[in-house]
Design a protein around this motif. Sequence first.
Motif, PDB file in Angstrom:
ATOM      1  N   SER A 280      14.387   1.593 -11.481  1.00  0.00           N
ATOM      2  CA  SER A 280      13.063   1.205 -10.991  1.00  0.00           C
ATOM      3  C   SER A 280      12.682   1.963  -9.733  1.00  0.00           C
ATOM      4  O   SER A 280      11.516   2.070  -9.384  1.00  0.00           O
ATOM      5  CB  SER A 280      13.016  -0.305 -10.724  1.00  0.00           C
ATOM      6  OG  SER A 280      13.841  -0.626  -9.637  1.00  0.00           O
TER       7      SER A 280
ATOM      8  N   ALA B  36      11.511   7.987  -9.172  1.00  0.00           N
ATOM      9  CA  ALA B  36      10.162   8.464  -9.487  1.00  0.00           C
ATOM     10  C   ALA B  36      10.259   9.843 -10.110  1.00  0.00           C
ATOM     11  O   ALA B  36      10.407  10.836  -9.420  1.00  0.00           O
ATOM     12  CB  ALA B  36       9.309   8.506  -8.235  1.00  0.00           C
TER      13      ALA B  36
ATOM     14  N   LYS C 293       9.924   2.429  -2.830  1.00  0.00           N
ATOM     15  CA  LYS C 293       8.606   1.815  -2.663  1.00  0.00           C
ATOM     16  C   LYS C 293       7.615   2.360  -3.688  1.00  0.00           C
ATOM     17  O   LYS C 293       7.711   3.505  -4.126  1.00  0.00           O
ATOM     18  CB  LYS C 293       8.063   2.066  -1.258  1.00  0.00           C
ATOM     19  CG  LYS C 293       8.566   1.093  -0.212  1.00  0.00           C
ATOM     20  CD  LYS C 293       7.713   1.138   1.045  1.00  0.00           C
ATOM     21  CE  LYS C 293       8.052   0.007   1.989  1.00  0.00           C
ATOM     22  NZ  LYS C 293       7.114  -0.035   3.145  1.00  0.00           N
ATOM     23  N   ASN C 294       6.663   1.512  -4.046  1.00  0.00           N
ATOM     24  CA  ASN C 294       5.568   1.917  -4.922  1.00  0.00           C
ATOM     25  C   ASN C 294       4.412   2.450  -4.082  1.00  0.00           C
ATOM     26  O   ASN C 294       4.085   1.876  -3.041  1.00  0.00           O
ATOM     27  CB  ASN C 294       5.069   0.732  -5.751  1.00  0.00           C
ATOM     28  CG  ASN C 294       6.088   0.268  -6.757  1.00  0.00           C
ATOM     29  OD1 ASN C 294       6.805   1.076  -7.345  1.00  0.00           O
ATOM     30  ND2 ASN C 294       6.172  -1.038  -6.967  1.00  0.00           N
ATOM     31  N   TYR C 295       3.793   3.522  -4.579  1.00  0.00           N
ATOM     32  CA  TYR C 295       2.668   4.129  -3.867  1.00  0.00           C
ATOM     33  C   TYR C 295       1.541   4.441  -4.846  1.00  0.00           C
ATOM     34  O   TYR C 295       1.759   4.604  -6.054  1.00  0.00           O
ATOM     35  CB  TYR C 295       3.097   5.433  -3.190  1.00  0.00           C
ATOM     36  CG  TYR C 295       4.078   5.247  -2.073  1.00  0.00           C
ATOM     37  CD1 TYR C 295       3.653   4.977  -0.773  1.00  0.00           C
ATOM     38  CD2 TYR C 295       5.452   5.339  -2.304  1.00  0.00           C
ATOM     39  CE1 TYR C 295       4.566   4.804   0.257  1.00  0.00           C
ATOM     40  CE2 TYR C 295       6.370   5.165  -1.277  1.00  0.00           C
ATOM     41  CZ  TYR C 295       5.922   4.892   0.000  1.00  0.00           C
ATOM     42  OH  TYR C 295       6.824   4.719   1.018  1.00  0.00           O
TER      43      TYR C 295
ATOM     44  N   THR D 124      -0.117   6.592  -9.595  1.00  0.00           N
ATOM     45  CA  THR D 124       0.874   5.672  -9.063  1.00  0.00           C
ATOM     46  C   THR D 124       2.277   6.221  -9.312  1.00  0.00           C
ATOM     47  O   THR D 124       2.525   6.907 -10.301  1.00  0.00           O
ATOM     48  CB  THR D 124       0.751   4.278  -9.689  1.00  0.00           C
ATOM     49  OG1 THR D 124       0.853   4.386 -11.121  1.00  0.00           O
ATOM     50  CG2 THR D 124      -0.582   3.631  -9.324  1.00  0.00           C
ATOM     51  N   PHE D 125       3.186   5.907  -8.404  1.00  0.00           N
ATOM     52  CA  PHE D 125       4.566   6.356  -8.556  1.00  0.00           C
ATOM     53  C   PHE D 125       5.483   5.498  -7.696  1.00  0.00           C
ATOM     54  O   PHE D 125       5.032   4.793  -6.786  1.00  0.00           O
ATOM     55  CB  PHE D 125       4.715   7.834  -8.166  1.00  0.00           C
ATOM     56  CG  PHE D 125       4.416   8.148  -6.728  1.00  0.00           C
ATOM     57  CD1 PHE D 125       5.432   8.223  -5.788  1.00  0.00           C
ATOM     58  CD2 PHE D 125       3.110   8.379  -6.304  1.00  0.00           C
ATOM     59  CE1 PHE D 125       5.154   8.516  -4.455  1.00  0.00           C
ATOM     60  CE2 PHE D 125       2.817   8.671  -4.977  1.00  0.00           C
ATOM     61  CZ  PHE D 125       3.854   8.740  -4.049  1.00  0.00           C
ATOM     62  N   THR D 126       6.772   5.543  -8.020  1.00  0.00           N
ATOM     63  CA  THR D 126       7.802   4.913  -7.201  1.00  0.00           C
ATOM     64  C   THR D 126       8.609   6.023  -6.564  1.00  0.00           C
ATOM     65  O   THR D 126       9.177   6.875  -7.267  1.00  0.00           O
ATOM     66  CB  THR D 126       8.716   4.014  -8.047  1.00  0.00           C
ATOM     67  OG1 THR D 126       7.923   3.020  -8.705  1.00  0.00           O
ATOM     68  CG2 THR D 126       9.754   3.323  -7.173  1.00  0.00           C
TER      69      THR D 126
ATOM     70  N   ASP E 261       0.535   2.431   0.460  1.00  0.00           N
ATOM     71  CA  ASP E 261       1.827   1.772   0.304  1.00  0.00           C
ATOM     72  C   ASP E 261       1.610   0.463  -0.456  1.00  0.00           C
ATOM     73  O   ASP E 261       0.931  -0.442   0.028  1.00  0.00           O
ATOM     74  CB  ASP E 261       2.424   1.510   1.688  1.00  0.00           C
ATOM     75  CG  ASP E 261       3.815   0.902   1.653  1.00  0.00           C
ATOM     76  OD1 ASP E 261       4.215   0.380   0.599  1.00  0.00           O
ATOM     77  OD2 ASP E 261       4.489   0.934   2.690  1.00  0.00           O
ATOM     78  N   LEU E 262       2.191   0.377  -1.653  1.00  0.00           N
ATOM     79  CA  LEU E 262       2.016  -0.813  -2.479  1.00  0.00           C
ATOM     80  C   LEU E 262       3.214  -1.752  -2.436  1.00  0.00           C
ATOM     81  O   LEU E 262       3.251  -2.758  -3.140  1.00  0.00           O
ATOM     82  CB  LEU E 262       1.751  -0.400  -3.939  1.00  0.00           C
ATOM     83  CG  LEU E 262       0.550   0.522  -4.162  1.00  0.00           C
ATOM     84  CD1 LEU E 262       0.405   0.839  -5.646  1.00  0.00           C
ATOM     85  CD2 LEU E 262      -0.737  -0.084  -3.613  1.00  0.00           C
TER      86      LEU E 262
ATOM     87  N   ALA F 175       9.448  -1.807  -5.104  1.00  0.00           N
ATOM     88  CA  ALA F 175       9.543  -2.040  -6.543  1.00  0.00           C
ATOM     89  C   ALA F 175      10.410  -3.257  -6.816  1.00  0.00           C
ATOM     90  O   ALA F 175      11.407  -3.503  -6.139  1.00  0.00           O
ATOM     91  CB  ALA F 175      10.139  -0.805  -7.235  1.00  0.00           C
TER      92      ALA F 175
END
Length: 249
Positions: free
Chosen positions: A27, A30, A144-146, A193-195, A220-221, A224
């Motif tokens: 997860s 990326a 982190k998800n972005y 979107t990507f991790t 910054d989302l 994960a």
Amino acid sequence: MKRSIKSFVVRSSLLAAALLVAFAAASAHAAAITWGAAVTIGTNGDSDVLNTGSTLYAYDFSSAQTVHSVNFVYATGTYSGANIYTIGSDITLSDSTRALTINTSAYSHASGLTTAYGTMLQGAIYNSPVQTITVSLKNLVSGKNYAVQVWAEDSRATINRKDTLTSTGGNSVILNFNATSGTGGAGQYTIGTFTASGTTQDFTILGDVSSQLNAIQVRDLGVASVPTPAALPAGLGLLAFAATRRRRR
């Protein structure tokens, strides 16, 4: 018999832990940016500008503007030769041999936009004759998800140019600089979107006449999620459950 059961439970616990680590690693890896469909600029007014999560950085090539509560900073940077442009410690843009040029006001903007949104888009960085521009996003945190949002626009008359955005192993999306090829015609944007798997993430821009970028932001989302045992396939979930029961005894 008890020893066999104990050995099985220990092996099950180790396997379950290893599987959870593997799922977490997967997860957090990326391999690519997943680009959304191109959207015509102005479709949602200022709400075109994504404000989900928190701003990591946001830049334009015109002047500092605030749109939909996102503060875009003029992309002041430094050149390494003519073909590498670094914006602070956040973004590096580079191509093989062509000069990267910034024009702060040449591209006009689509009709009907607010002053701030329109001004944000009337400058750009580009190369010509065309070469691929590699965009390196920096200061990321692994796992982190972005989201990355990219705009391309040139609202002058008779402009019918396109950018193709791609990342390794991912999909591509085409952005039209001017959908109507007339004065005041709107360009397009996309959200990818990507991790993050490290502190940097690359993607490329390749135009058909010139490669161009009008504005960009990274958001910054958050971290994960890691799957719980219940989210694992049935057999693996049972192993994780057995490990949990063993720890409670």
